[in-house]
Design a protein around this motif. Structure first.
Motif, short mmCIF file in Angstrom:
data_model
loop_
_atom_site.label_atom_id
_atom_site.label_comp_id
_atom_site.label_asym_id
_atom_site.label_seq_id
_atom_site.Cartn_x
_atom_site.Cartn_y
_atom_site.Cartn_z
N GLU A 364 72.60 78.71 77.94
CA GLU A 364 72.30 77.63 76.67
C GLU A 364 72.74 78.16 75.51
O GLU A 364 72.76 77.54 74.25
CB GLU A 364 71.34 76.97 76.42
N VAL A 365 72.22 79.53 75.49
CA VAL A 365 72.07 80.01 74.00
C VAL A 365 73.05 80.88 73.30
O VAL A 365 73.41 81.46 72.05
CB VAL A 365 70.64 80.56 73.57
N ALA A 366 73.61 81.31 74.69
CA ALA A 366 74.52 82.86 73.96
C ALA A 366 75.85 82.61 74.81
O ALA A 366 76.58 83.97 74.59
CB ALA A 366 74.29 84.02 74.34
N GLY A 367 76.14 81.58 75.56
CA GLY A 367 77.48 81.72 76.21
C GLY A 367 78.61 80.89 74.79
O GLY A 367 78.09 81.18 74.35
N LYS A 368 79.53 81.12 76.42
CA LYS A 368 80.75 80.92 75.04
C LYS A 368 80.59 79.83 74.18
O LYS A 368 81.38 79.65 73.06
CB LYS A 368 82.22 81.03 76.19
N ASN A 369 79.72 78.60 74.72
CA ASN A 369 80.06 77.35 74.50
C ASN A 369 78.18 77.04 73.54
O ASN A 369 78.44 75.93 73.07
CB ASN A 369 80.27 76.05 75.51
N ALA A 370 78.21 77.75 73.38
CA ALA A 370 76.71 78.27 72.91
C ALA A 370 76.67 77.94 71.17
O ALA A 370 77.50 78.23 70.46
CB ALA A 370 75.54 79.02 72.54
N ALA A 371 76.11 76.95 70.60
CA ALA A 371 76.07 76.20 68.97
C ALA A 371 75.18 77.67 67.58
O ALA A 371 74.03 78.09 69.15
CB ALA A 371 75.18 75.33 68.56
N ASN A 372 76.08 77.96 67.23
CA ASN A 372 75.15 78.95 66.51
C ASN A 372 74.98 80.48 67.68
O ASN A 372 73.93 81.35 67.09
CB ASN A 372 74.33 78.61 66.34
N ALA A 373 75.52 80.73 68.58
CA ALA A 373 75.83 81.29 68.87
C ALA A 373 75.94 82.79 68.14
O ALA A 373 76.77 83.03 67.62
CB ALA A 373 76.24 82.01 70.20
N PHE A 374 75.40 83.81 68.38
CA PHE A 374 76.54 85.38 67.86
C PHE A 374 77.39 85.56 68.12
O PHE A 374 77.82 85.75 69.71
CB PHE A 374 75.26 86.54 67.64
N ALA A 375 78.45 86.30 67.52
CA ALA A 375 79.90 86.10 67.76
C ALA A 375 79.67 87.45 68.75
O ALA A 375 80.56 87.40 69.58
CB ALA A 375 80.22 86.47 66.63
N GLY A 376 78.47 88.63 68.35
CA GLY A 376 79.12 89.61 69.14
C GLY A 376 79.16 91.16 69.08
O GLY A 376 79.96 91.22 67.85
N VAL A 377 79.07 92.03 69.41
CA VAL A 377 80.05 93.24 69.76
C VAL A 377 80.64 93.30 70.41
O VAL A 377 80.01 93.73 71.60
CB VAL A 377 78.38 94.12 69.15
N PRO A 378 82.41 93.72 69.96
CA PRO A 378 83.01 94.01 71.31
C PRO A 378 82.59 95.14 71.90
O PRO A 378 83.15 95.94 71.07
CB PRO A 378 84.76 93.83 70.97
N VAL A 379 82.73 95.24 73.13
CA VAL A 379 82.19 97.15 73.72
C VAL A 379 83.14 97.24 75.12
O VAL A 379 83.55 96.27 75.28
CB VAL A 379 80.61 97.76 73.53
N LYS A 380 83.27 98.51 75.22
CA LYS A 380 83.68 99.28 76.66
C LYS A 380 82.51 99.57 77.13
O LYS A 380 82.11 100.48 76.67
CB LYS A 380 85.02 98.76 76.91
N TYR A 381 82.32 99.37 79.09
CA TYR A 381 81.18 99.81 79.81
C TYR A 381 82.06 101.13 80.62
O TYR A 381 82.82 100.53 80.99
CB TYR A 381 80.50 98.94 80.86
#
Lengths: 477, 394
Positions: A364-381
């Motif tokens: 709800e707070v960080a998923g793709k459809n969450a409002a105002n979610a932080f875009a995130g840091v793209p990474v590779k594990y």
């Protein structure tokens, strides 16, 4: 190189004269984990063998439109398929059945109608002798190719929640995996992530990693990630809260010891001496129980009762479950997290703490459809691995930790990437430790590029790896 | 190391035969033997067979930490069903690996493979930590500084490296820097208990008693069975002059492990602070590997005795202290003994202590040279004054 047993699902083309007998045999083989394709004629058999590139052909000596001998001869003419082992079922020792078999190198014979146990034993014996992995399997040494490769999982680090880093990816990460998190932006340094917990929210998968266990230059950007706030509760309030954990352990003395120590970590145990008692508590108090620890979960009556009670709780309200096990092959998923017994205190506490988070809340707070979610840091594990070998659908890699069946990841290997037209995405179809080596794991992968025609795929791959004999000219009859 | 008293001595070789070990295994079934092996410097893994958190388990983990470093991945406990207290006890040393009695051989084989692979990379945090621990053990200050410099870059983002750096600072006598390294280590990994415990000890040595007490009490909540922490809390209360609380904690610690060296330290500290020096001396006979806090206390007392004209008593104290403190702390005792001799105008003996100090430090250093010159000058003048303004080290 040693190959881990049981990571390959073998394909068998079953050629029978009578459908009823075929169905019975198919059921036996399928129950044992084989993929079975049934053909009721020589014509169909040849078609299916070319399509499926099976690891074994199990055929009646006499077919509706030919014999096992004809089948053998036709496969011998085919450069790709000639290595396919053929196991012949001779129902009656008549001249008519035996004559077509002479002078041909079949992988094995079974006389008369076989009992299921004998059938399986014979099939396993032939597979072991002819194709532990697949008849097409070529090891890295045989192909003389570099075995070092890198596996990578694409993810997006979306923030921090308490003492956990939260990322979104397409796959679950095993808790025993140690992977280097490499941000796409080179300005952010790498860091080693370990002890993953996976949460599901619909189609979305969240991987949580305890910040405590992260080492490396990447700690700097990780500590600057935005905090994910759940509802109205602020983080300090969340940290001070006592978390209720349903704790099943047959030893009350042991449980009391845990209760005293875990209290200091903000965990309040609700003790159950039996699994039935745990089921009753769960049924009554699932709204207040935040996580569950089960010393073991057997497949007996109490285990079934437990599963029934758990299944009746709505999915989004079901407390996450940590289950103790002595098996090294038990793989954690978002639904059940296995902890290998005996375990250490830190690992147990971290695992319980990670269990207090729910996929739905994070989603709800960080998923793709969450409002105002932080875009995130793209990474590779990323992690280092080695290529054990390749075959008609993918191959086998070796690494230090298990990969979860169904995971989707990228393999970075120059020749494989060339063979796959630059697309290194693979699906993991099985994973197992080598016998006596809990630190050496092998995983079977299937290349997404393989598509529907295994033959075309193998032809292309094998040319690049130069592992196939050039087709000889066929002399006309 | 087998602490279970089982027939492992007869069976272990048979059990390991089927597995691939990356390094040879050595078996011990008594503490002295195991400690000799650890002190010899060729051991990189420790596997203890035990079903409880005994004093011997603690002693072995301590010896491993001192000789190899605080590397949890290099250690394991074989116990199929450990109690929470046992798990918490070894977690004080960062140890989290438990192996079952059924699978220990293959797990230990994996442990050795991982260790050898990690140590084959000289740039790994583990390799650098082992080098640093070896240097600290040798007490050679120049080697310690070199090894500490090699780990400096890692210490900012690896809690294990920050902890190792703290140990190096402790060994060179810089307790404030040690405290900040430990604080960094425990901030990076709040679950890394050796970092927090050492932070408390460093704060105690630097006189930040209330802060130390807070650290110890926080740790106490998640493991109320740790003897050494109870002794540390007692020591903190002694510093605050609260002998009632101190005695309460000493009693609690004594109840768990009466022979523990750290408990004896706390008891001796109470005796020293209440003027019962003779009784404290008696207790010191049972101590070993005394840490920086009590070592500092002994130096403090020695200085007081020397400065108040009781030079011979000071020398007796230093002699005792030298036997029981950790190797890296010995050079300070030797230096203070030399200064006590200088006050007594025993020039030759002072020079002997200074030579020992130089050897223990791993070479000459400015303060030592200054004292040496002043002793030589005074000797040349045959009893002419105290010869300088150099001060003892605490």
């Amino acid at each position: 190189m040693e190959i881990a047993p049981s990571i390959t699902q073998h394909t068998i083309v079953l050629c029978v004269e009578k459908r009823e007998r075929g169905i019975a045999i198919q059921q036996i083989l399928t129950k044992f984990g084989f993929k079975v394709v049934m053909a009721l004629s020589l014509y169909d058999a040849l078609k299916f063998i070319a399509q499926e590139m099976p690891h074994l052909v199990l055929t009646d000596a006499i077919l509706s439109d030919g014999t096992a001998g004809t089948l053998y001869d036709r496969l011998q003419q085919h450069v790709l398929l000639k290595k396919t082992p053929i196991l012949v079922q001779v129902l009656k020792k008549t001249k008519e059945e035996l004559a077509p078999l002479t002078g041909r190198k079949f992988a094995g014979f079974m006389l008369g109608v076989s009992e299921p146990k004998m059938l399986i034993a014979k099939v396993l014996e032939v597979l072991k002798t002819h194709s532990v992995v697949s008849p097409y399997f070529i090891s890295s040494e045989q192909a003389n190719i570099k075995s070092e490769l890198i596996i990578a999982i694409e993810a997006n680090v979306v923030g921090r929640f308490g003492e956990q880093v939260v990322s979104r990816s397409s796959t679950e990460v095993d808790p025993s995996a140690a992977m280097v998190c490499v941000p796409d932006n080179a300005e952010n340094g790498p860091a080693v992530f370990r002890m993953a917990t996976n949460l599901k929210d619909g189609e979305e998968t969240f991987n949580l990693f305890p910040i405590n266990r992260i080492v490396g230059a990447g700690r700097i950007w990780i500590l600057n990630l935005p905090e994910i706030k759940m509802g109205q509760q602020s983080l300090p309030e969340a940290a001070q809260k006592m978390h209720k954990v349903l704790f099943y352990d047959p030893s009350e003395e042991r449980a009391n010891g845990f209760a005293e120590i875990l209290k200091g970590y903000g965990i309040d145990l609700v003790y159950a001496k039996t699994l039935n008692m745990a089921a009753s508590i769960l049924k009554r108090d699932f709204e207040v129980i935040e996580a569950i620890y089960l010393h073991e979960l057997m497949n007996d009556a109490s285990g079934i009762e437990w599963k029934n009670v758990n299944a009746k709780i709505p999915t989004d309200r079901r407390p996450p479950m940590v289950v103790g096990t002595t098996s090294i092959n038990a793989r954690s998923t978002a639904a059940v997290r296995y902890i290998k017994r005996p375990f250490g205190m830190g690992l147990f506490v971290e695992m319980l703490h990670a269990s207090f988070e729910r996929g739905k809340d994070i989603g709800e707070v960080a998923g793709k459809n969450a409002a105002n979610a932080f875009a995130g840091v793209p990474v590779k594990y990323q992690a280092q691995a080695s290529l054990v070998g390749i075959d008609e659908t993918g191959g086998i890699i070796q690494l230090k930790f298990p990969l979860l069946k169904g995971s989707r990841m990228i393999i970075k290997h120059p020749l494989l990437e060339r063979a796959w037209d630059g697309n290194g995405v693979v699906n993991i179809t099985g994973s197992s430790a080598l016998p006596g080596k809990p630190d050496v794991w092998q995983a079977r992968f299937e290349a997404v590029q393989a598509g529907t025609s295994k033959a075309k795929y193998w032809e292309k791959v094998s040319k690049i790896f130069a592992v196939i004999e050039e087709p000889a000219e066929v002399k006309s009859a | 190391m087998d602490l279970t008293g089982s027939d492992l001595a007869d069976t272990w070789q048979e059990k390991i035969a089927a597995f691939e070990f990356a390094s040879p295994l050595l078996f011990a079934n008594n503490l002295d033997e195991a400690q000799i092996l650890l002190n010899n410097g060729g051991v990189f893994n420790l596997v203890i067979f035990s079903d409880q958190n005994s004093g011997n388990v603690q002693a072995l983990l301590k010896a491993f930490q001192a000789n190899v470093g605080c590397i949890a991945d290099f250690q394991g406990i074989v116990c199929s069903n450990p109690s929470a207290a046992f798990m918490a006890g070894v977690f004080e040393f960062g140890v989290e690996q438990f192996f079952s009695l059924e699978n220990w051989a293959e797990e230990v084989a994996a442990l050795t493979r991982k260790t050898v692979e990690t140590l084959s990379d000289p740039t790994s945090a583990e390799s650098r930590t082992v080098n640093l621990s070896r240097s600290i053990r040798s007490a050679d200050q120049a080697a310690i500084q070199k090894a500490a410099a090699a780990i400096k870059d890692l210490a900012e983002f690896d809690y294990r490296a920050a902890f190792a750096k703290g140990k190096a600072c402790e060994a060179t006598g810089d307790y404030n820097a040690a405290a900040s390294s430990y604080a960094m280590s425990s901030a990076m990994n709040k679950m890394f208990r050796p970092g927090s415990a050492s932070l408390g000890e460093a704060l105690l040595v630097t006189g930040k008693v209330d802060e130390a007490l807070e650290v110890f009490k926080t740790l106490e909540k998640t493991n109320p069975y740790d003897v050494e922490r109870k002794a540390n809390i007692a020591a903190a209360y002694i510093e605050k002059g609260d002998f009632e609380s101190a005695n309460r904690y000493v009693a609690m610690a004594e109840k768990i492990a009466p022979e523990n060296s750290r408990v004896l330290e706390a008891k001796a500290q109470v005796l020293l602070c209440t003027g019962k020096v003779g009784e404290a001396f008696k207790l010191m006979d049972g101590m070993s590997e005394v840490g920086p806090f009590f070592a500092a206390k002994l130096n403090e007392l020695g200085i007081q005795l020397s400065q108040s004209g009781k030079g011979k008593s000071a020398l007796a104290l230093y002699q005792k202290a030298h036997k029981i403190v950790r190797p890296e702390l010995r050079y300070k005792i030797s230096m203070n003994a030399a200064l006590a001799c200088r006050r007594l105008q025993a020039w030759d003996m002072a020079l002997k202590y200074l030579a020992r100090c130089q050897k223990e430090f791993g070479g000459p250093f400015p303060k030592l040279l200054k004292i040496k010159n002043s002793v030589n000058d005074a000797k040349a003048q045959s009893g002419g004054g105290s010869g300088g303004t150099t001060e003892e080290a605490s």
